[in-house]
Design an enzyme around this catalytic site. Structure first.
Site, short mmCIF file in Angstrom:
data_model
loop_
_atom_site.label_atom_id
_atom_site.label_comp_id
_atom_site.label_asym_id
_atom_site.label_seq_id
_atom_site.Cartn_x
_atom_site.Cartn_y
_atom_site.Cartn_z
N ASP A 8 -85.68 55.75 -68.93
CA ASP A 8 -85.15 56.69 -67.84
C ASP A 8 -85.97 57.71 -67.64
O ASP A 8 -85.33 58.92 -67.67
CB ASP A 8 -83.83 56.92 -68.69
CG ASP A 8 -82.96 57.65 -67.48
OD1 ASP A 8 -83.01 57.38 -66.33
OD2 ASP A 8 -81.99 58.38 -67.83
N LYS A 42 -87.48 60.53 -65.50
CA LYS A 42 -86.98 60.90 -64.34
C LYS A 42 -87.16 62.49 -64.49
O LYS A 42 -87.47 63.26 -65.43
CB LYS A 42 -85.41 60.73 -64.15
CG LYS A 42 -84.49 61.26 -65.27
CD LYS A 42 -83.13 60.90 -65.00
CE LYS A 42 -82.14 61.36 -66.07
NZ LYS A 42 -80.75 60.88 -65.84
N ASN A 66 -85.91 64.80 -67.41
CA ASN A 66 -86.62 64.49 -68.58
C ASN A 66 -88.11 64.99 -68.69
O ASN A 66 -88.70 64.95 -69.79
CB ASN A 66 -86.50 62.97 -68.85
CG ASN A 66 -84.96 62.56 -69.01
OD1 ASN A 66 -84.24 63.08 -69.39
ND2 ASN A 66 -84.92 61.25 -68.73
N ASP A 107 -85.47 63.33 -74.12
CA ASP A 107 -84.16 62.31 -74.11
C ASP A 107 -84.74 60.87 -73.92
O ASP A 107 -84.74 60.41 -72.99
CB ASP A 107 -83.45 62.49 -72.69
CG ASP A 107 -82.14 62.03 -72.72
OD1 ASP A 107 -81.80 61.35 -73.60
OD2 ASP A 107 -81.39 62.15 -71.78
N THR A 132 -82.56 55.72 -63.49
CA THR A 132 -82.05 56.49 -62.21
C THR A 132 -82.62 55.64 -61.05
O THR A 132 -83.64 55.52 -60.90
CB THR A 132 -82.67 57.93 -62.40
OG1 THR A 132 -82.11 58.43 -63.50
CG2 THR A 132 -82.05 58.74 -61.08
#
Length: 468
Positions: free
Chosen positions: A140, A142, A145, A158, A180
């Site tokens: 993830d 993005k 993060n 994260d 995402t």
């Protein structure tokens, strides 16, 4: 059950940590700012609800993930210090960095110059490749993060969606669709299983593009149209990209994972290598006793911490100058709907010179016609929507901070539901609150940025900032 004193005000202590404001929350966890009362060090503590974790049979996964992340010592990865547990909660103590999100910098100042983009991309690749070598995929990657520390060094945060080797099926692939949409790899969308390492590299390629362009390579208001573009890798590089940068990005954003560039190939690429500085690693023995202890069901209660509230007269939490300045990263409403950046903010705030009790009353009065119920806990409110939206019922956490005598900051943060519905709710709320709003977050941000040097000189060199 963890003991908590009855009554309203007071600060909450967990072991040697004093808990502060909430930095973020999700379905399974809440992240709070905290301070080690023995050393004075600031940390972030991720708090998991044991009952929810057990209900979803996630104990094994979380134990493996925590143990793996505690073993990771990399200058570009958020550090996990220790783990504690009460009878009802798990507390994960993490590094608290002070520079905010890297993409806030891009949103406010525009795209990065190529050399600066390369520097951050090198740090990103270093971090993700190292985690892969330890068996952890992020899945993830993005904007939210990617954080910066006080020295401007990139930190990846994260790993809550990270996939450990145990989650790989017999075909050697992952099968959980996550991430995402704008940053997700084509093979993840196809839902036929994917290599987490290859999918992470795709996300890194999208991020590099945004570093240099200031907008996303794949952007459509319609999700299916967006997926079609991603599946075909239908994008073009702006004319200011250098030829070598264009070639690298096109090799990373190859829709076929089998022919896509690898991390090893990126690291030896001529464009990537320019000005490259290898990371410096800490040599340190890591003890996993705390991880094993909190997940050992037969362990005695001596391993458990107690969450207790220190009594005092109820009052809004006070916020010092550096904490307030740190909030300026998110004070600008102008980027709320900047779809070209894909930055969908989940919180906003305003200041008011009205008494805290009047602010609460006005919020209650305003949200009732909007179909929201209010739960109060001193100067914290939970606004729960009655209607079911795109992602369930919208829930908004609201807290009032005292930033100076007779000056309060009101923070509204989406706790559950759809982010765009949260934005619409805030727009409607703003109309009803216009009489009590002294300054909007955009006005406060401009003033804070202009006065940051003055505040620093008056209050000394401190580190009080936020990472979400």
């Amino acid at each position: 059950m963890a003991t908590r004193s009855s009554g309203g005000g007071g600060k909450t202590r967990v072991g040697r940590y004093e808990l502060g404001r909430t930095l973020g929350e999700g379905s399974f966890a809440k992240v709070k700012f905290a301070r080690n009362v023995e050393t004075g060090e600031n940390v972030a503590i991720k708090i998991l609800d044991k009952e929810k974790v057990l209900k979803h049979k996630m104990i094994g996964q979380i134990k493996r993930e925590i143990a793996t992340m505690k073993l990771i010592r990399h200058p570009n990865v958020i550090r996990l210090y220790e783990v504690m547990a009460s009878k009802t909660k798990i507390y994960i103590v993490m590094e608290f960095v002070t520079g905010g999100e890297l993409f806030d910098k891009i949103a406010s100042k525009g795209r990065l110059k190529e050399d600066e983009a390369r520097k951050y991309f090198q740090q990103l690749i270093n971090a993700v490749d190292y985690c892969h070598s330890r068996g952890v995929c992020h899945r993830d990657l993005k904007p939210e993060n990617l954080l910066l520390d006080a020295s401007g060094v990139l930190k990846v945060s994260d790993f809550g969606l990270s996939a450990l080797p145990q989650q790989v099926r017999e075909d050697g692939l992952l099968h959980t669709k996550c991430g995402t949409p704008n940053y997700v790899a084509p093979e993840v969308i196809n839902n036929k299983g994917y290599d987490g390492v290859k999918a992470d590299l795709w996300s890194c390629g999208v991020i590099l593009y945004v570093f240099m362009a200031g907008y996303l390579p794949f952007e459509e208001s319609n999700l299916m149209a967006l997926y079609k573009k991603i599946l075909k890798a239908d994008f073009t590089c702006p004319p200011w990209f250098s030829t070598s940068a264009k070639k690298l990005i096109k090799k990373i954003l190859d829709p076929n994972p089998q022919t896509r560039m690898t991390f090893a190939e990126v690291i030896v690429n001529d464009w990537f290598k320019k000005g490259y500085k290898p990371p410096v690693f800490e040599q340190e023995n890591v003890n996993l006793d705390d991880v094993n202890a909190i997940f050992n069901e037969s362990a005695d209660s001596s391993n458990l911490v107690v969450e207790r509230r220190l009594e005092q007269t109820p009052a809004p939490l006070s916020m010092n100058a550096f904490e307030l300045i740190s909030k300026s990263q998110g004070l600008n409403l102008s980027t709320l709907f900047e779809k070209q950046m894909g930055l969908v903010k989940k919180e906003t705030r305003f200041t008011s010179k009205r008494p805290a009790s009047e602010i609460i009353s006005k919020i209650e009065e305003t949200v009732a016609p909007l179909g929201f119920n209010v739960r109060k806990n001193n100067y914290k409110l939970k606004l729960a929507g009655e209607k079911t939206g795109r992602k369930g019922n919208l829930s908004v956490a609201t807290e009032i901070f005292e930033v100076a005598p007779s000056l309060y900051m009101v923070e509204l943060r989406k706790a559950e539901g759809d982010t765009l519905e949260f934005h619409q709710f805030y727009k409607n709320l703003s109309v009803g609150l216009k009489d009590i709003v002294w300054k909007t977050d955009q006005e406060v941000r401009a003033e804070l940025e202009a006065g940051k040097g003055t505040v620093s000189a008056r209050t000394g060199a401190g580190k009080r900032a936020v990472s979400a």
